[in-house]
Motif scaffolding. Structure first.
Motif, mmCIF file in Angstrom:
data_model
loop_
_atom_site.group_PDB
_atom_site.id
_atom_site.type_symbol
_atom_site.label_atom_id
_atom_site.label_comp_id
_atom_site.label_asym_id
_atom_site.label_seq_id
_atom_site.Cartn_x
_atom_site.Cartn_y
_atom_site.Cartn_z
ATOM 1 N N VAL A 267 0.720 -1.041 0.070
ATOM 2 C CA VAL A 267 0.229 0.281 0.395
ATOM 3 C C VAL A 267 0.901 1.645 -0.204
ATOM 4 C CG1 VAL A 267 -1.817 1.175 1.197
ATOM 5 C CG2 VAL A 267 -1.624 -1.033 1.299
ATOM 6 N N ASN A 268 0.643 1.885 -0.718
ATOM 7 C CA ASN A 268 1.725 3.417 -1.623
ATOM 8 C C ASN A 268 3.457 2.951 -0.752
ATOM 9 O OD1 ASN A 268 -0.351 4.602 -2.850
ATOM 10 N ND2 ASN A 268 -0.983 6.245 -0.786
ATOM 11 N N ALA A 269 3.773 1.882 -0.853
ATOM 12 C CA ALA A 269 5.337 1.175 -0.844
ATOM 13 C C ALA A 269 6.010 1.237 -2.108
ATOM 14 C CB ALA A 269 4.814 -0.420 -0.451
ATOM 15 N N TYR A 270 6.837 1.433 -1.608
ATOM 16 C CA TYR A 270 8.057 1.522 -2.875
ATOM 17 C C TYR A 270 9.284 0.641 -1.975
ATOM 18 C CZ TYR A 270 9.221 4.582 1.431
ATOM 19 O OH TYR A 270 8.791 5.024 2.488
ATOM 20 N N ALA A 271 10.130 0.533 -3.857
ATOM 21 C CA ALA A 271 10.933 -0.186 -3.830
ATOM 22 C C ALA A 271 12.373 -0.135 -3.102
ATOM 23 C CB ALA A 271 11.252 -1.069 -5.483
ATOM 24 N N ARG A 272 12.951 1.453 -3.683
ATOM 25 C CA ARG A 272 14.077 2.526 -3.112
ATOM 26 C C ARG A 272 13.433 3.295 -2.421
ATOM 27 N NH1 ARG A 272 19.535 2.647 -4.308
ATOM 28 N NH2 ARG A 272 20.618 4.721 -4.871
ATOM 29 N N THR A 273 14.500 4.189 -2.012
ATOM 30 C CA THR A 273 14.043 6.119 -1.355
ATOM 31 C C THR A 273 14.631 6.793 -2.430
ATOM 32 O OG1 THR A 273 13.693 4.949 0.653
ATOM 33 C CG2 THR A 273 13.834 7.280 0.555
ATOM 34 N N LEU A 274 15.721 6.010 -2.522
ATOM 35 C CA LEU A 274 16.947 7.671 -3.634
ATOM 36 C C LEU A 274 16.699 7.203 -4.530
ATOM 37 C CD1 LEU A 274 20.079 7.364 -0.768
ATOM 38 C CD2 LEU A 274 18.167 8.984 -0.741
ATOM 39 N N VAL A 275 17.439 8.757 -5.004
ATOM 40 C CA VAL A 275 16.684 8.494 -6.790
ATOM 41 C C VAL A 275 18.085 7.526 -6.962
ATOM 42 C CG1 VAL A 275 18.220 10.863 -6.766
ATOM 43 C CG2 VAL A 275 16.843 10.392 -8.912
ATOM 44 N N ASP A 276 18.130 6.890 -8.862
ATOM 45 C CA ASP A 276 18.740 6.445 -9.262
ATOM 46 C C ASP A 276 18.990 6.809 -10.402
ATOM 47 O OD1 ASP A 276 21.140 4.739 -9.432
ATOM 48 O OD2 ASP A 276 20.547 2.686 -8.406
ATOM 49 N N ASP A 277 20.180 5.963 -11.687
ATOM 50 C CA ASP A 277 20.110 6.365 -12.512
ATOM 51 C C ASP A 277 18.923 5.488 -12.940
ATOM 52 O OD1 ASP A 277 22.454 7.541 -12.447
ATOM 53 O OD2 ASP A 277 23.698 6.434 -12.889
ATOM 54 N N ASP A 278 18.311 4.684 -13.091
ATOM 55 C CA ASP A 278 17.203 3.480 -13.966
ATOM 56 C C ASP A 278 15.813 3.573 -12.177
ATOM 57 O OD1 ASP A 278 18.113 1.761 -11.179
ATOM 58 O OD2 ASP A 278 18.025 0.192 -12.530
ATOM 59 N N TYR A 279 15.992 5.028 -11.030
ATOM 60 C CA TYR A 279 15.065 4.864 -10.521
ATOM 61 C C TYR A 279 14.556 6.775 -10.530
ATOM 62 C CZ TYR A 279 11.802 3.247 -6.965
ATOM 63 O OH TYR A 279 10.200 3.251 -6.410
ATOM 64 N N PRO A 280 14.594 7.135 -11.174
ATOM 65 C CA PRO A 280 14.337 8.742 -11.273
ATOM 66 C C PRO A 280 13.541 9.461 -10.611
ATOM 67 C CG PRO A 280 12.879 7.983 -13.384
ATOM 68 C CD PRO A 280 14.255 6.736 -12.969
ATOM 69 N N TRP A 281 12.152 8.619 -9.849
ATOM 70 C CA TRP A 281 11.266 9.348 -9.155
ATOM 71 C C TRP A 281 11.645 9.233 -8.162
ATOM 72 C CZ3 TRP A 281 10.137 5.845 -13.321
ATOM 73 C CH2 TRP A 281 9.986 4.514 -12.906
ATOM 74 N N GLY A 282 12.930 8.621 -7.443
ATOM 75 C CA GLY A 282 13.371 8.579 -6.517
ATOM 76 C C GLY A 282 13.253 10.271 -5.592
ATOM 77 N N VAL A 283 14.072 9.628 -3.996
ATOM 78 C CA VAL A 283 14.631 11.009 -3.894
ATOM 79 C C VAL A 283 15.596 11.256 -3.750
ATOM 80 C CG1 VAL A 283 12.098 11.677 -2.691
ATOM 81 C CG2 VAL A 283 14.630 10.968 -1.515
#
Length: 453
Positions: A130-146
């Motif tokens: 529920v409104n979970a996430y696989a990663r928190t911080l931004v990464d090259d292949d995870y641009p929506w992280g913070v």
């Protein structure tokens, strides 16, 4: 919903407080991340918006992660981690003797649920994120992280503004200005833990990254995501659903990251369908309201007297003034009934004043109304309403003669202090009710025009 007493699971030398709720159905372990699950389950405001709904079809199991609530604190200088919270979840299941359970993971708790599902598939009947996430911080292949600077500002705010209620604005903007919710939330923040422990719990975000585990999840998975999540964007939920084999994504409307108030009913309906395989029937919302029925007196005879065309114009004008007067007294027009109207109000005095005002306006047309008012629980069914309160108000109107506004004793008592005067109208045997009701007539001298609505 019954509640077992607080028990403790052990992870090494650490004690983890937990409870098993409900009486029947499959177990549903809720992993609430940095939030203490016991507090959510015990406070009436959050219990009725989540755990009472879950307990319709499952047995919720809740626990306080280390560093929160009644569990042991985190050691000084140690931050929470996904791996450690997954260990705690497994320890709770083991201590409770639960061999198979659905896992619900909120926010960072979703990563812990994923970890348990990947490492101990034998324990997991299904996974709900529920409104979970696989990663928190931004990464090259995870641009929506913070980015790191944003996370650092948040972590310092968790310490420096702890106990002020600031998290409510971030997590549940739909109720951020609700006094009852804000009072609860300030108290909740203060009960989570100390400021230092709150910061240590939130530091789980620094290392949270379960992307490598997602392809290894074999349990049936439901991902629920707020479509316009104001805290973490919806891309996080979409990523989870795209990378967990066979996962189903459901986006619910709203901006709240914390799904209790804005879309809680929709979310729990999806969870119930996922767990039971059967979509729940729509449940009527029950609210306390004043219900007003008003009708034109002798409409059949007047229609014959006026003729169809003129009578139609009269009814159109009646609908117009009814709508205006109901709105003027802060009511909601539920529906027009041909030669009458059904409306609800937040107070009995507003309903009474509206009925008297409508009587006065309609008399200018040479017509008369009769009205009935009752106060009680009302079932909202889409735009319509139903239930015993509505039926009683309808019967009370039927007992009223031309020009009368009749109310039940409940409605009269609810209007105490408003200045409205009543005259006893005797007991009336109303159709469909086992016992007669004492009714009261609004005094003909009552004029709502003297009170500014």
């Amino acid at each position: 919903m019954t509640t077992d007493g607080v028990r403790y699971a052990r992870v090494g030398e650490t004690s983890i407080a937990y409870r098993v709720l409900g009486e029947e159905g499959p177990y549903f372990l809720d992993i609430t991340g940095p939030a203490p699950g016991l507090l959510w389950a015990e406070h009436p405001l959050t219990r009725r918006h989540w755990y009472q709904r879950i307990s319709r079809f499952a047995r919720p199991v809740v626990f306080d992660v280390q560093g929160s609530g009644r569990s042991d604190p985190l050691s000084s200088g140690i931050a929470a981690s996904v791996e450690h919270q997954a260990e705690q979840a497994i320890a709770v299941l083991t201590s409770a003797g639960i061999e198979h359970a659905y896992l619900g993971g909120w926010d960072a708790g979703g990563a812990a649920a994923v970890t348990v599902a990947a490492q101990r598939p034998d324990l997991v009947a299904g996974l709900v994120l529920v409104n979970a996430y696989a990663r928190t911080l931004v990464d090259d292949d995870y641009p929506w992280g913070v980015d790191r600077s944003t996370l650092d500002r948040y972590l310092h705010a968790r310490r420096d503004r702890h106990g002020t209620g600031f998290l409510l604005d971030l997590l549940a903007p739909s109720v951020a200005h609700d006094p009852e919710v804000r009072e609860f939330w300030v108290d909740y923040e203060q009960q989570i833990s100390s400021p230092a422990q709150a910061m240590a719990l939130s530091r789980i975000a620094e290392t949270l990254d379960v992307r490598p585990l997602l392809p290894h999840v074999r349990a049936p998975t439901l991902v629920i995501q707020s479509a316009d999540d104001a805290f973490f964007g919806p891309e996080h939920g979409r990523y989870l659903a795209a990378h967990i084999p066979g996962a189903r994504l459901v986006e619910v409307p709203g901006r709240d990251h914390l799904l209790l108030w804005e879309s809680g009913e929709a979310a729990t309906a999806e969870i119930e369908t996922f767990v039971t395989g059967v979509r729940p029937a729509a449940r009527a919302e029950r609210v306390l309201l004043a219900v007003l029925f008003v009708d034109l007196v002798g409409s059949t005879e007047r229609a014959r007297e006026f003729g169809d065309r003129r009578w139609r114009r009269v009814l159109d004008e009646f609908e117009r003034v009814s709508s205006e007067e109901i709105a003027r007294f802060r009511g909601r027009l539920v529906k027009n009934t041909g030669d009458g109207a059904l409306a609800t109000f937040g107070s009995a005095s507003d309903a009474i004043d509206c009925a008297v005002a409508m009587r006065r306006v309609v008399r200018e047309f040479g017509l008369e109304t009769h009205s009935g008012i009752h106060v009680g629980d009302v079932e909202r069914r889409g735009d319509d309403i139903g239930g015993t309160t509505v039926n009683i108000a309808s019967r009370v109107m039927g007992a009223a003669t031309g020009g009368e506004v009749l109310v039940t004793s409940t409605a009269r008592d609810a209007a105490a202090g408003s200045g409205t005067r009543f005259v006893a109208a005797g007991e009336h045997a109303l159709k469909g009710l086992p016992d007669p009701l004492q009714l009261h007539r609004v005094d003909h001298g009552h004029d709502p025009g003297i009170r500014d609505p």
